[in-house]
Structure formats: C-alpha cells, structure tokens
Write a protein that holds these residues in place. Sequence first.
Motif, PDB file in Angstrom:
ATOM      1  N   VAL A 173       0.899  -1.163   0.000  1.00 39.15           N
ATOM      2  CA  VAL A 173       0.157  -0.135  -0.087  1.00 39.15           C
ATOM      3  C   VAL A 173       1.007   1.120  -0.031  1.00 39.15           C
ATOM      4  CG1 VAL A 173      -1.805   1.261   1.301  1.00 39.15           C
ATOM      5  CG2 VAL A 173      -1.618  -1.089   1.322  1.00 39.15           C
ATOM      6  N   ALA A 174       0.611   2.227  -0.849  1.00 41.49           N
ATOM      7  CA  ALA A 174       1.377   3.290  -0.894  1.00 41.49           C
ATOM      8  C   ALA A 174       0.281   4.512  -1.208  1.00 41.49           C
ATOM      9  CB  ALA A 174       2.600   3.353  -1.704  1.00 41.49           C
ATOM     10  N   SER A 175       0.588   5.764  -0.818  1.00 45.41           N
ATOM     11  CA  SER A 175      -0.016   6.937  -1.073  1.00 45.41           C
ATOM     12  C   SER A 175       0.874   7.943  -1.665  1.00 45.41           C
ATOM     13  CB  SER A 175      -0.723   7.256   0.209  1.00 45.41           C
ATOM     14  OG  SER A 175      -1.557   6.633   0.638  1.00 45.41           O
ATOM     15  N   PHE A 176       0.345   8.903  -2.470  1.00 50.74           N
ATOM     16  CA  PHE A 176       1.027  10.024  -2.655  1.00 50.74           C
ATOM     17  C   PHE A 176       0.235  11.122  -2.563  1.00 50.74           C
ATOM     18  CE2 PHE A 176       2.836  13.288  -5.654  1.00 50.74           C
ATOM     19  CZ  PHE A 176       4.156  13.228  -5.380  1.00 50.74           C
ATOM     20  N   PRO A 177       0.756  12.444  -1.636  1.00 49.04           N
ATOM     21  CA  PRO A 177       0.142  13.514  -1.168  1.00 49.04           C
ATOM     22  C   PRO A 177      -0.125  14.395  -2.339  1.00 49.04           C
ATOM     23  CG  PRO A 177       2.243  13.576  -0.031  1.00 49.04           C
ATOM     24  CD  PRO A 177       1.961  12.340  -1.082  1.00 49.04           C
ATOM     25  N   PHE A 178      -1.137  15.301  -2.178  1.00 49.75           N
ATOM     26  CA  PHE A 178      -1.285  16.209  -3.334  1.00 49.75           C
ATOM     27  C   PHE A 178      -0.413  17.633  -2.980  1.00 49.75           C
ATOM     28  CE2 PHE A 178      -5.427  14.313  -4.690  1.00 49.75           C
ATOM     29  CZ  PHE A 178      -4.974  13.947  -6.055  1.00 49.75           C
ATOM     30  N   GLN A 179       0.039  17.605  -1.509  1.00 49.38           N
ATOM     31  CA  GLN A 179       1.139  18.633  -1.343  1.00 49.38           C
ATOM     32  C   GLN A 179       2.284  18.531  -2.008  1.00 49.38           C
ATOM     33  OE1 GLN A 179       1.378  17.455   2.913  1.00 49.38           O
ATOM     34  NE2 GLN A 179      -0.077  18.938   3.592  1.00 49.38           N
ATOM     35  N   ARG A 186      -0.009  20.439  -9.812  1.00 51.38           N
ATOM     36  CA  ARG A 186      -1.252  20.917 -10.224  1.00 51.38           C
ATOM     37  C   ARG A 186      -2.016  21.219  -9.303  1.00 51.38           C
ATOM     38  NH1 ARG A 186      -4.022  24.142 -13.152  1.00 51.38           N
ATOM     39  NH2 ARG A 186      -5.641  23.047 -14.190  1.00 51.38           N
ATOM     40  N   ALA A 187      -1.915  20.323  -8.174  1.00 49.67           N
ATOM     41  CA  ALA A 187      -2.844  20.529  -6.961  1.00 49.67           C
ATOM     42  C   ALA A 187      -2.435  21.930  -6.220  1.00 49.67           C
ATOM     43  CB  ALA A 187      -2.695  19.401  -6.052  1.00 49.67           C
ATOM     44  N   LEU A 188      -0.994  22.041  -6.295  1.00 54.76           N
ATOM     45  CA  LEU A 188      -0.725  23.298  -5.690  1.00 54.76           C
ATOM     46  C   LEU A 188      -0.984  24.606  -6.439  1.00 54.76           C
ATOM     47  CD1 LEU A 188       2.992  22.426  -4.670  1.00 54.76           C
ATOM     48  CD2 LEU A 188       1.039  22.662  -3.231  1.00 54.76           C
ATOM     49  N   THR A 189      -1.053  24.574  -7.623  1.00 58.65           N
ATOM     50  CA  THR A 189      -1.539  25.872  -8.677  1.00 58.65           C
ATOM     51  C   THR A 189      -3.045  25.995  -8.579  1.00 58.65           C
ATOM     52  OG1 THR A 189      -1.787  24.310 -10.638  1.00 58.65           O
ATOM     53  CG2 THR A 189       0.520  25.439 -10.267  1.00 58.65           C
ATOM     54  N   LEU A 190      -3.570  25.119  -8.173  1.00 63.84           N
ATOM     55  CA  LEU A 190      -5.187  25.002  -7.856  1.00 63.84           C
ATOM     56  C   LEU A 190      -5.376  25.522  -6.639  1.00 63.84           C
ATOM     57  CD1 LEU A 190      -6.473  21.692  -9.616  1.00 63.84           C
ATOM     58  CD2 LEU A 190      -6.861  24.076 -10.679  1.00 63.84           C
ATOM     59  N   GLY A 191      -4.513  25.555  -5.605  1.00 60.57           N
ATOM     60  CA  GLY A 191      -4.671  25.711  -4.405  1.00 60.57           C
ATOM     61  C   GLY A 191      -5.618  24.683  -3.440  1.00 60.57           C
ATOM     62  N   ALA A 192      -5.339  23.450  -3.863  1.00 56.87           N
ATOM     63  CA  ALA A 192      -6.164  22.342  -3.320  1.00 56.87           C
ATOM     64  C   ALA A 192      -5.292  21.353  -3.297  1.00 56.87           C
ATOM     65  CB  ALA A 192      -7.459  21.966  -4.487  1.00 56.87           C
ATOM     66  N   GLU A 193      -4.518  21.454  -2.087  1.00 56.25           N
ATOM     67  CA  GLU A 193      -3.494  20.301  -2.086  1.00 56.25           C
ATOM     68  C   GLU A 193      -3.844  19.439  -0.883  1.00 56.25           C
ATOM     69  OE1 GLU A 193      -0.116  22.516   1.051  1.00 56.25           O
ATOM     70  OE2 GLU A 193      -0.871  23.836  -0.472  1.00 56.25           O
ATOM     71  N   ASP A 194      -5.124  19.507   0.014  1.00 60.81           N
ATOM     72  CA  ASP A 194      -5.269  18.622   0.614  1.00 60.81           C
ATOM     73  C   ASP A 194      -5.962  17.301   0.226  1.00 60.81           C
ATOM     74  OD1 ASP A 194      -5.820  17.583   3.213  1.00 60.81           O
ATOM     75  OD2 ASP A 194      -7.575  18.539   3.618  1.00 60.81           O
ATOM     76  N   GLY A 195      -5.226  16.225   0.416  1.00 60.74           N
ATOM     77  CA  GLY A 195      -5.725  14.983  -0.030  1.00 60.74           C
ATOM     78  C   GLY A 195      -4.504  13.842  -0.693  1.00 60.74           C
ATOM     79  N   PHE A 196      -4.832  12.783  -1.391  1.00 55.16           N
ATOM     80  CA  PHE A 196      -3.798  11.960  -1.774  1.00 55.16           C
ATOM     81  C   PHE A 196      -4.295  10.955  -2.600  1.00 55.16           C
ATOM     82  CE2 PHE A 196      -5.719  10.571   2.132  1.00 55.16           C
ATOM     83  CZ  PHE A 196      -6.017   9.251   1.783  1.00 55.16           C
ATOM     84  N   VAL A 197      -3.525  10.199  -3.426  1.00 56.97           N
ATOM     85  CA  VAL A 197      -4.025   9.012  -4.050  1.00 56.97           C
ATOM     86  C   VAL A 197      -3.327   7.694  -3.546  1.00 56.97           C
ATOM     87  CG1 VAL A 197      -3.962   7.897  -6.376  1.00 56.97           C
ATOM     88  CG2 VAL A 197      -4.480  10.215  -6.428  1.00 56.97           C
ATOM     89  N   ARG A 198      -4.222   6.750  -3.248  1.00 58.37           N
ATOM     90  CA  ARG A 198      -3.585   5.620  -2.742  1.00 58.37           C
ATOM     91  C   ARG A 198      -3.814   4.327  -3.628  1.00 58.37           C
ATOM     92  NH1 ARG A 198      -7.021   4.059   2.358  1.00 58.37           N
ATOM     93  NH2 ARG A 198      -8.070   2.988   0.946  1.00 58.37           N
ATOM     94  N   VAL A 199      -2.720   3.521  -3.648  1.00 59.50           N
ATOM     95  CA  VAL A 199      -2.856   2.244  -4.324  1.00 59.50           C
ATOM     96  C   VAL A 199      -2.550   0.960  -3.514  1.00 59.50           C
ATOM     97  CG1 VAL A 199      -1.744   1.024  -6.324  1.00 59.50           C
ATOM     98  CG2 VAL A 199      -1.995   3.406  -6.350  1.00 59.50           C
ATOM     99  N   THR A 200      -3.476  -0.022  -3.552  1.00 63.18           N
ATOM    100  CA  THR A 200      -3.480  -1.132  -3.008  1.00 63.18           C
ATOM    101  C   THR A 200      -2.865  -2.385  -4.043  1.00 63.18           C
ATOM    102  OG1 THR A 200      -4.578  -0.417  -1.096  1.00 63.18           O
ATOM    103  CG2 THR A 200      -4.578  -2.792  -1.424  1.00 63.18           C
ATOM    104  N   ALA A 201      -2.033  -3.250  -3.786  1.00 65.80           N
ATOM    105  CA  ALA A 201      -1.632  -4.084  -4.741  1.00 65.80           C
ATOM    106  C   ALA A 201      -1.255  -5.375  -4.203  1.00 65.80           C
ATOM    107  CB  ALA A 201      -0.533  -3.621  -5.533  1.00 65.80           C
ATOM    108  N   ARG A 202      -1.336  -6.544  -4.838  1.00 67.07           N
ATOM    109  CA  ARG A 202      -0.737  -7.766  -4.216  1.00 67.07           C
ATOM    110  C   ARG A 202       0.701  -7.709  -3.831  1.00 67.07           C
ATOM    111  NH1 ARG A 202      -3.539 -12.760  -6.993  1.00 67.07           N
ATOM    112  NH2 ARG A 202      -1.301 -13.768  -6.364  1.00 67.07           N
TER     113      ARG A 202
END
Length: 468
Positions: free
Chosen positions: A378-384, A388-404
């Motif tokens: 399991v790994a996440s990458f933060p929008f911080q 692109r997230a920083l230029t939108l002023g929307a850095e709260d959040g992340f994408v998370r991937v779960t794999a075997r």
Amino acid sequence: MAEITAKVLVVGGGPGGYVAAIRAGQLGLDTVLVEQGGAEGGLGGTCLNVGCIPSKAVIHAADAYHRAVEQTAVTPFGLRVEHPAIDFARTVEWKDGIVGRLTSGVGALLKRHKVKIVQGHAELVDGKTCKVETDTGPQTIRAEHVILATGSVTAPLPPLPFGGKVISSTEALSLQTIPKRLVVVGAGYIGLELGTAFAKLDAKVTIVEAEDRILPAYDTELVRPVARRLQALGVDILLRARASGLAEDGGSVLIEDGSGSKRSLPADRILVATGRRARLEGFGLERLDLTMNGRFVAVDERCATSMRNVWAVGDITGEPMLAHRAMAQGAVVAEVIAGHRRVFDSAVIPAVCFTDPEIVTVGLSPEAARQAGREVRVASFPFQANGRALTLGAEDGFVRVTARADNHLVLGIAAVGAGVSELAGSFALALEMGARLEDIGGTIHAHPTLGEAFHEASLRALGEALHI
C-alpha cells in the motif's frame, strides 16, 4: 383496451431501464419502455431528474459562490472581488434547464432506436404481461422478456415523516430560498454533499449522525480531509446522535445522544438523508414468483431473476445503488436477450462522493484486501507534492494504491482531493485491465496533472518514488 406486443418490455425509465431499452433497440429488438414519472423523476429516473445531475449542478453553484466570497479578501495570487450575491431561485431555474436538456436527450435517443415509450403507471399481471394506465386510457403490453428497472425511493425516517419543514433531497434541490438554519439527518454521501453545498451558500448547517463518524461507508483515512473541510466551513457535526422528532412548536428537531440526553436544534428546514430503499411496491411485483435477497430482487451474473425471461437491473437488485452500475447491468441484459454471451462483473464499480474534497474508490481498500487473505503493498502520494494541486490551491488529499505483494496486481485505488472524481475512469480502467504497479509506473502521465499522483503512488509502492 389497446394491446401492444413486443420482444422486450422495460418497466422503469431510469439509468438502468433506458440504457437497456436503447441497447435493445440498437440490437434490433422490438422494445417498449414504460415510465410513470412523478415526484422522483420521468425519463432518466431519480439520478437525472432529482439526484445525481441536479445535485452536482447545485454543488457547482455553491462552490462558485463560496470561492467568490473567499476572494473578497486578497487571494494568495492577488485577486480580490467585491462581496458577491446569489439568486438561488435562478440557480434552481438553471439546474432545471440542465435536467430538461438531458431528459429530452434521453427521449430522443429512445425514439432514434425505435423504442416505444408508454407514459403511465405500470401494473404487472404476470411475468409477460403489464397493464398501464395512461392519459388516453388503459393499455396492455405483452412481451417475451420483461426487464424490471423500478429503481429506489427515499427512505423515510419514522420520527420525521416528510412534509412541511422536513424534506428529502428531492425538495432540497428545488428550494427557492436558502434556509438560514439547516439540520441534516444522516452523514452519508447524500447528506454531506448537500450539507456542504448549503454551508457554502451561507446556511448554518448541523449534521446529525447515529454512527460514531461521518461517511461510515468509507475508511477513516479518506474521510479525514472531508472532516477538516466541514470544520473550516463551520458545519456542526453531532455523532452518536439520533433525531427523535419535531418539537411541539415545529420549529426545532429533537436530538437524543448515546447517553439518552435530549436537546432541540432550531431549524428552518430538516433534510432527512438516511438512505434509499428499493422500489418493490406499487407495480405488481407480488404477482411474480421471484426469489428475493432480503429487500432486493435476487439476480445471477446475467441479471436474470428466478423466473424465466424476467430480468432486473439497478437499485432493485441491491447495493451499490449507483447509476453507472444500473447502466452497465441494463446493457448486459439487452445483449443477453439478443443472444450475446455476456455477464455483469461487479468487481470494478467506481464510487464517487462529491463532497469537498471529493472521494473516489475503486476495488478493495487495504483493510478489505487483508481481510480477504491477501498480503498487500500500500502506498499513497499526497497532493501537497503535486504541482497541479498546488497551482489549484487544493493540496489537501492523496491518491492511494493497494496491490498484491507477490505479483503487484492492483487490487484497489482510492483518492481524496479536489477534482479527483475525474480520475475515476483511469482508476477503473486500471483494475478492469488487470494492471500491475509496473504498468502504471511505466505509463507516462501528463505534467502537470492530478493524475501524476496516481503514477507516483504506484512508483512509491515499488520503492521507486521520484517526487517524495
């Protein structure tokens, strides 16, 4: 009494029903669709008329207004505007115009594919016959195949029956003025989507939830940014609390917490958003010998019921009650009737919660994968850390991937952040195609985009992260 015969009869014109009818028409099947209309929709069903589409229109208007309010102070990039105002009656009129265009489009598509539309109340006589009360008199429809697509209805809360100040999401989307004080009963996706929108429109919103947290269907990690945003918007959240009725004067809702203590909350409107239930009554379902799965019609992988040539799609068949699930089922059934070899695969159904920030989930969460006996990465990458997230002023959040852990097959993808609903298709495609972490990591993602967080989360799971 007029009589119509057809190859396929579709009962219900919501997403599952109209897609089944269109696809059947495309495949050359003589098809009739019966749609009653009423408070929760006409062609297009609840989703198009009083659900998915109108709610997103109101959410967009609320976002635009709130952003304008925020810009009355100097923004980080130097913009400043005068204090804005919103004419909510005009907002509702604009929303209704969008709905009208889309419902007209559904009707045109059905006619293009030679589907006969019968407007009126359908009553099943048996598994091949339906009587319809229309404006021009009764009609009987006989068909070789019957597709049940009757959808769902708002689930009432016995202590707070609908009427007066107590409204469902349907009425909430047609209010002519913004309530000063709104109490939302239920912290699922419907309650939070609309509660957030009205908070942005300057209503004082209080959310009452019987569980110990909001959005109980989503894991805590995904919900945390949403909770932060609700707090920033000044939304009060009462957890482990139940609405027990209206005060005698009708101006407040009575709330009881887990310890049994009671209080009253003044409210101009009380939005009951405690879920939906399958529409099983009012169209003669009891005359069919169908196997049930609790409060839903049981179907197999082809969406076939226990009666020969009787099919069911959409909310009537159970969770998740999502329009895109119903559409997929409808297309499958039409193709099966036409002789194609098709099954409905429910493993990859994206779910989107249009809160602020948005939440997207596809496939398994890390916890669900482990409960299924999988060893996972399991790994996440933060929008911080996403440009692109920083230029939108929307850095709260992340994408998370779960794999075997063994072969890196992706089992689940989730994201929380501004605009992540638009990543749902990429996430679903990755699971549908059986992607491994290396497939996503080896795909060149455009820069700068939010989708790069998906790429980086996959690389991070491989121990190859570049930007964190």
